[in-house]
Design a protein around this motif. Structure first.
Motif, PDB file in Angstrom:
ATOM      1  N   LEU A  25       0.823  -1.209   0.000  1.00 23.28           N
ATOM      2  CA  LEU A  25       0.000   0.000   0.000  1.00 23.28           C
ATOM      3  C   LEU A  25       0.861   1.265   0.000  1.00 23.28           C
ATOM      4  O   LEU A  25       0.561   2.214  -0.720  1.00 23.28           O
ATOM      5  CB  LEU A  25      -0.951  -0.018   1.204  1.00 23.28           C
ATOM      6  N   THR A  26       1.918   1.267   0.785  1.00 24.49           N
ATOM      7  CA  THR A  26       2.776   2.452   0.817  1.00 24.49           C
ATOM      8  C   THR A  26       3.606   2.581  -0.459  1.00 24.49           C
ATOM      9  O   THR A  26       3.897   3.689  -0.895  1.00 24.49           O
ATOM     10  CB  THR A  26       3.687   2.456   2.071  1.00 24.49           C
ATOM     11  N   ALA A  27       3.952   1.449  -1.074  1.00 22.80           N
ATOM     12  CA  ALA A  27       4.695   1.494  -2.343  1.00 22.80           C
ATOM     13  C   ALA A  27       3.856   2.117  -3.452  1.00 22.80           C
ATOM     14  O   ALA A  27       4.395   2.643  -4.422  1.00 22.80           O
ATOM     15  CB  ALA A  27       5.156   0.100  -2.751  1.00 22.80           C
ATOM     16  N   SER A  28       2.530   2.080  -3.295  1.00 26.47           N
ATOM     17  CA  SER A  28       1.656   2.698  -4.297  1.00 26.47           C
ATOM     18  C   SER A  28       1.585   4.219  -4.121  1.00 26.47           C
ATOM     19  O   SER A  28       0.875   4.885  -4.860  1.00 26.47           O
ATOM     20  CB  SER A  28       0.250   2.088  -4.228  1.00 26.47           C
ATOM     21  N   GLY A  29       2.307   4.723  -3.121  1.00 26.54           N
ATOM     22  CA  GLY A  29       2.354   6.168  -2.910  1.00 26.54           C
ATOM     23  C   GLY A  29       1.393   6.676  -1.852  1.00 26.54           C
ATOM     24  O   GLY A  29       1.303   7.882  -1.627  1.00 26.54           O
ATOM     25  N   LEU A  30       0.685   5.777  -1.195  1.00 18.69           N
ATOM     26  CA  LEU A  30      -0.276   6.195  -0.180  1.00 18.69           C
ATOM     27  C   LEU A  30       0.390   6.390   1.178  1.00 18.69           C
ATOM     28  O   LEU A  30       1.321   5.670   1.533  1.00 18.69           O
ATOM     29  CB  LEU A  30      -1.376   5.144  -0.012  1.00 18.69           C
ATOM     30  N   ARG A  31      -0.129   7.347   1.920  1.00 22.54           N
ATOM     31  CA  ARG A  31       0.216   7.478   3.337  1.00 22.54           C
ATOM     32  C   ARG A  31      -0.874   6.700   4.070  1.00 22.54           C
ATOM     33  O   ARG A  31      -2.062   7.029   3.971  1.00 22.54           O
ATOM     34  CB  ARG A  31       0.232   8.943   3.757  1.00 22.54           C
ATOM     35  N   VAL A  32      -0.469   5.649   4.794  1.00 15.33           N
ATOM     36  CA  VAL A  32      -1.413   4.727   5.424  1.00 15.33           C
ATOM     37  C   VAL A  32      -1.216   4.752   6.937  1.00 15.33           C
ATOM     38  O   VAL A  32      -0.092   4.703   7.428  1.00 15.33           O
ATOM     39  CB  VAL A  32      -1.211   3.286   4.903  1.00 15.33           C
ATOM     40  N   SER A  33      -2.335   4.828   7.662  1.00 14.55           N
ATOM     41  CA  SER A  33      -2.325   4.724   9.118  1.00 14.55           C
ATOM     42  C   SER A  33      -3.143   3.505   9.514  1.00 14.55           C
ATOM     43  O   SER A  33      -3.951   3.003   8.735  1.00 14.55           O
ATOM     44  CB  SER A  33      -2.920   5.986   9.751  1.00 14.55           C
ATOM     45  N   VAL A  34      -2.940   3.037  10.736  1.00 13.25           N
ATOM     46  CA  VAL A  34      -3.642   1.859  11.228  1.00 13.25           C
ATOM     47  C   VAL A  34      -4.289   2.197  12.570  1.00 13.25           C
ATOM     48  O   VAL A  34      -3.653   2.763  13.445  1.00 13.25           O
ATOM     49  CB  VAL A  34      -2.691   0.655  11.411  1.00 13.25           C
ATOM     50  N   LEU A  35      -5.554   1.830  12.700  1.00 15.86           N
ATOM     51  CA  LEU A  35      -6.268   1.918  13.970  1.00 15.86           C
ATOM     52  C   LEU A  35      -6.484   0.490  14.433  1.00 15.86           C
ATOM     53  O   LEU A  35      -7.176  -0.280  13.769  1.00 15.86           O
ATOM     54  CB  LEU A  35      -7.611   2.620  13.776  1.00 15.86           C
ATOM     55  N   LYS A  36      -5.857   0.122  15.526  1.00 23.76           N
ATOM     56  CA  LYS A  36      -5.977  -1.236  16.085  1.00 23.76           C
ATOM     57  C   LYS A  36      -6.869  -1.140  17.310  1.00 23.76           C
ATOM     58  O   LYS A  36      -6.539  -0.473  18.271  1.00 23.76           O
ATOM     59  CB  LYS A  36      -4.589  -1.755  16.463  1.00 23.76           C
ATOM     60  N   HIS A  37      -8.026  -1.797  17.259  1.00 20.88           N
ATOM     61  CA  HIS A  37      -8.939  -1.786  18.398  1.00 20.88           C
ATOM     62  C   HIS A  37      -8.750  -3.072  19.192  1.00 20.88           C
ATOM     63  O   HIS A  37      -8.725  -4.157  18.624  1.00 20.88           O
ATOM     64  CB  HIS A  37     -10.394  -1.683  17.932  1.00 20.88           C
ATOM     65  N   ALA A  38      -8.610  -2.926  20.499  1.00 22.91           N
ATOM     66  CA  ALA A  38      -8.478  -4.084  21.390  1.00 22.91           C
ATOM     67  C   ALA A  38      -9.752  -4.226  22.204  1.00 22.91           C
ATOM     68  O   ALA A  38     -10.289  -3.239  22.694  1.00 22.91           O
ATOM     69  CB  ALA A  38      -7.280  -3.896  22.313  1.00 22.91           C
TER      70      ALA A  38
END
Length: 175
Positions: A25-38
């Motif tokens: 996903l980042t190689a495609s040029g996107l800035r990606v964030s992750v929300l991990k819910h516990a």
């Protein structure tokens, strides 16, 4: 900012899949964030540390910062858990947020499903699951028209996620 969920029961491989998706996903040029819910309580802090002591003393928020990273810890103090929108509003601008957990939200999702775990699939009763990533092939006509992806093919799953978020959450079957 686009949202895409990764859902499934504990032990299915959601975190590993996200870890494998991020480079594509980042190689495609996107800035990606992750929300991990516990679903359970957690603490990234340790007793005795300054930030832990501040929280224990009643601070509503503690921001821990260094030249390499920062983290903002917020204490709910019996307040209701924030909504998905409230969590997402805390992110810096990005192109895509992968949401791990929060499987009941109304966002396009991929279910990570391993029949060997002995848990029932989510997708039959979940209208927002647009695809299933599994380590087993689907039974014919069982998957309800959802895209079935090989859990071990992160590149294809990343392409599917990109196509889905670019079409506003519609899958190829919807177009």
């Amino acid at each position: 900012m686009k949202l895409f969920g990764i859902a499934g029961y504990s032990g299915a491989g959601k975190t590993t899949l996200i870890e494998n998706l991020l480079p594509y996903l980042t190689a495609s040029g996107l800035r990606v964030s992750v929300l991990k819910h516990a679903h359970h309580g957690f603490d990234i802090d340790r007793p005795g540390k300054d930030s832990f002591r501040h929280r224990q003393a009643g601070a509503a928020e503690v921001l821990l910062a260094s030249s390499a990273r920062w983290v903002l810890m917020s204490e709910l103090h019996d307040a209701p858990e924030p909504s998905l929108a409230e969590y997402v509003a805390r992110f810096s601008p990005c192109d895509l947020v992968l949401v791990e957990g929060l499987k009941h939200e109304a966002i396009p999702m991929l279910e990570v499903y391993r029949p060997a775990n002995g848990k029932p699939p989510l997708w039959p009763d979940h209208p927002h699951i647009v695809a299933v990533a599994s380590d087993e092939a689907p039974l014919p006509a069982v998957h309800g028209g959802r895209t079935w992806l090989d859990l071990n093919d992160a590149e294809t799953i990343a392409r599917f996620i990109l196509a889905t978020v670019q079409t506003g959450g519609k899958t190829h079957a919807d177009l």
